[in-house]
Design a protein around this motif. Structure first.
Motif, short mmCIF file in Angstrom:
data_model
loop_
_atom_site.label_atom_id
_atom_site.label_comp_id
_atom_site.label_asym_id
_atom_site.label_seq_id
_atom_site.Cartn_x
_atom_site.Cartn_y
_atom_site.Cartn_z
N PHE A 269 0.86 -1.12 -0.05
CA PHE A 269 0.00 0.03 0.08
C PHE A 269 0.76 1.17 -0.03
O PHE A 269 2.02 1.22 0.78
CB PHE A 269 -0.95 -0.03 1.26
CG PHE A 269 -1.66 -1.14 1.26
CD1 PHE A 269 -3.07 -1.36 0.69
CD2 PHE A 269 -1.40 -2.22 2.18
CE1 PHE A 269 -3.81 -2.30 0.86
CE2 PHE A 269 -2.29 -3.33 2.32
CZ PHE A 269 -3.46 -3.61 1.38
N LEU A 270 0.24 2.30 -0.73
CA LEU A 270 1.21 3.55 -0.60
C LEU A 270 0.09 4.73 -0.29
O LEU A 270 -0.95 4.59 -0.87
CB LEU A 270 1.50 4.01 -2.12
CG LEU A 270 2.46 5.27 -1.94
CD1 LEU A 270 3.86 5.17 -3.07
CD2 LEU A 270 1.74 6.30 -2.47
N PHE A 271 0.27 5.64 0.67
CA PHE A 271 -0.68 6.82 1.15
C PHE A 271 -0.03 7.86 0.94
O PHE A 271 1.13 8.19 1.20
CB PHE A 271 -0.60 6.42 2.78
CG PHE A 271 -0.95 5.16 3.28
CD1 PHE A 271 -2.23 4.97 3.71
CD2 PHE A 271 -0.14 3.95 3.47
CE1 PHE A 271 -2.88 3.65 4.10
CE2 PHE A 271 -0.60 2.70 3.92
CZ PHE A 271 -1.92 2.74 4.12
N ARG A 272 -0.94 8.75 0.29
CA ARG A 272 -0.50 10.06 0.23
C ARG A 272 -2.03 10.90 -0.07
O ARG A 272 -2.90 10.21 0.02
CB ARG A 272 0.27 10.02 -1.16
CG ARG A 272 -0.64 9.79 -2.42
CD ARG A 272 0.11 10.29 -3.86
NE ARG A 272 1.33 9.87 -4.00
CZ ARG A 272 2.00 9.47 -5.02
NH1 ARG A 272 1.28 9.49 -6.22
NH2 ARG A 272 3.28 9.16 -5.19
N HIS A 273 -1.73 12.14 -0.40
CA HIS A 273 -3.01 12.89 -0.64
C HIS A 273 -2.96 13.45 -2.01
O HIS A 273 -1.87 13.71 -2.46
CB HIS A 273 -3.03 14.35 0.21
CG HIS A 273 -3.10 14.26 1.66
ND1 HIS A 273 -2.27 13.76 2.66
CD2 HIS A 273 -4.32 14.43 2.55
CE1 HIS A 273 -2.70 13.62 3.80
NE2 HIS A 273 -4.04 14.03 3.78
N ASP A 320 5.40 10.65 1.10
CA ASP A 320 4.64 9.39 0.72
C ASP A 320 5.13 8.33 1.95
O ASP A 320 6.11 8.29 2.49
CB ASP A 320 5.14 8.77 -0.61
CG ASP A 320 4.15 9.42 -1.59
OD1 ASP A 320 3.49 10.27 -1.21
OD2 ASP A 320 4.72 9.09 -2.65
N VAL A 321 3.87 7.45 2.30
CA VAL A 321 4.21 6.38 3.39
C VAL A 321 3.99 4.97 2.41
O VAL A 321 3.07 4.97 1.94
CB VAL A 321 3.18 6.41 4.47
CG1 VAL A 321 3.46 5.40 5.20
CG2 VAL A 321 3.41 7.68 5.11
N ILE A 322 4.70 4.19 2.48
CA ILE A 322 4.49 2.65 2.05
C ILE A 322 4.36 1.81 3.23
O ILE A 322 5.15 1.78 4.08
CB ILE A 322 5.97 2.15 1.27
CG1 ILE A 322 5.99 3.02 -0.05
CG2 ILE A 322 5.78 0.81 0.92
CD1 ILE A 322 7.27 2.85 -0.73
N PHE A 323 3.49 0.72 3.09
CA PHE A 323 3.16 -0.10 4.14
C PHE A 323 2.89 -1.45 3.22
O PHE A 323 2.42 -1.82 2.44
CB PHE A 323 1.95 0.14 4.79
CG PHE A 323 1.59 -0.95 5.82
CD1 PHE A 323 2.25 -1.08 7.01
CD2 PHE A 323 0.57 -1.95 5.60
CE1 PHE A 323 1.86 -1.95 8.10
CE2 PHE A 323 0.45 -2.91 6.54
CZ PHE A 323 0.96 -2.89 7.78
#
Length: 363
Positions: A269-273, A320-323
């Motif tokens: 998963f990658l989290f961003r706006h 960015d945040v990767i999970f």
């Protein structure tokens, strides 16, 4: 049953179509505005504190400056001693009086001198040269090795030359943002963009301030990747961009890749706006979101070949945040471990109780 209207984030599966849309949204390096790039060589003008040298020619001997006796002069000209422009902005020329110099080009000063001398000298011609420049200075500050303030060269000084005179940037080009302050406004460009595109290597003008700032971009990685410290000695899960544009595949690789013993490659998963407009363009119903920027979760399946190609074409952004999720088997193992710990505790309690009861019966 949950109310879908309360969902505060969007979930987007990474597909070839999404990647193509995202590539159009790749944030380009900060660049100077077109009006800054269009500025050409500045006019060389005399300023307060500058020193000028004046040479006056006459058409023949016997005039105001050239003696009539043969051999008494080495030529048909006279060289005046260099003089500094005074506080009033003037210089003094014999028989021409005080000449306004500040804010004027050498050619304009020459024409003024010739006009004042034409009734007294024989076809006078003047040459004005700036010998020392104390005005029209620029400053280079910030994350450079030797902050400096210096006068512009008569032939022009470009921004890279100015940074070089200040000892260069302390940090890599892709982490260095150049801010140019000019006449009450500021423009910015990433140092690498100036190096790669000569049109951004603009000519400086008097009074410009060049500020070099260190602005690295970073991303975070959590979940089933190698433990902190296992990759390159890094003791955290925060990684810096090592170039202008970094793909998701490169970001995961920098963090050590997926942990083969516990990662679920189907659940990356990658989290961003993202903006509502962008989400609407890729087919997401944005009516439920109130804010212009929507928290967005991209899902990537890296268990097949296409997932790797997509990840290698999808570009990262700052913050960015990767999970990476654990595999279902790992979750089951965790559950069994918890159950084993609970059942082991129960068995220990039962065993202790039996021992107490046995001891009591014997007594």
């Amino acid at each position: 049953m949950s109310d879908s209207s309360n969902v505060s984030y969007a979930i987007v599966k990474l597909t070839p179509t999404i990647v193509r849309h995202a590539q159009r949204q790749v944030k380009r390096p900060v660049l100077f505005q077109s009006n800054v790039r269009a500025s050409g060589l500045p006019d060389v003008r005399v300023g307060p504190g500058d020193s000028v040298s004046i040479t006056i020619f006459e058409a023949q001997a016997g005039g105001l400056f050239i003696p009539g006796q043969p051999g008494s002069s080495a030529g048909n000209f006279v060289q005046l001693p260099p003089q500094q422009v005074d506080r009033s902005g003037r210089i003094s020329v014999p028989y021409a009086g005080e000449i306004n110099a500040v804010g004027r080009t050498p050619a304009e000063i020459q024409a003024d001198i010739e006009e004042r001398l034409k009734s007294r000298a024989i076809e006078p011609q003047a040459v004005v040269t700036i010998t020392s420049r104390q005005s029209e200075e620029v400053s280079v500050l910030g994350d450079v090795n030797q902050p400096a303030r210096f006068a512009l060269e008569p032939g022009g000084t470009r921004i890279l030359n100015a940074i070089a005179r200040a000892g260069g940037s302390k940090f890599p080009g892709h982490e260095s943002v150049i801010t140019l302050q000019r006449r009450g406004r500021t423009d910015q460009a990433v140092l690498t963009s100036i190096v790669q595109n000569p049109s951004y290597n603009v000519n400086l003008t008097p009074g410009d301030v060049v500020y070099v700032s260190h602005e690295p971009r970073n991303y975070l990685v959590f979940g089933a990747t190698p433990a902190p410290g296992a990759v390159g000695g890094q003791q955290n899960r925060r990684f810096a961009f090592d170039k202008d544009n970094l793909t998701l595949a490169e970001a995961v690789a920098t963090a050590g890749g997926l942990d083969g013993s516990r990662a679920d490659p189907r659940s990356v998963f990658l989290f961003r706006h993202e903006s509502q407009k962008y989400l609407s363009d890729i087919g997401v119903d944005v009516r439920r979101y109130k804010e212009p920027m929507v928290p967005t979760v991209y899902t990537i399946d890296m268990s097949d070949t296409q997932g790797f190609f997509l990840a290698n074409s999808f570009y990262m952004r700052d913050r960015d945040v990767i999970f990476v999720s654990d595999a279902p088997s790992v979750d089951l193992l965790k559950f069994l471990t918890i159950i084993d710990a609970i059942t082991g505790t129960v068995n220990n309690i039962a065993s202790t109780r039996n021992q107490i009861q046995g001891n009591t019966g014997n007594n």
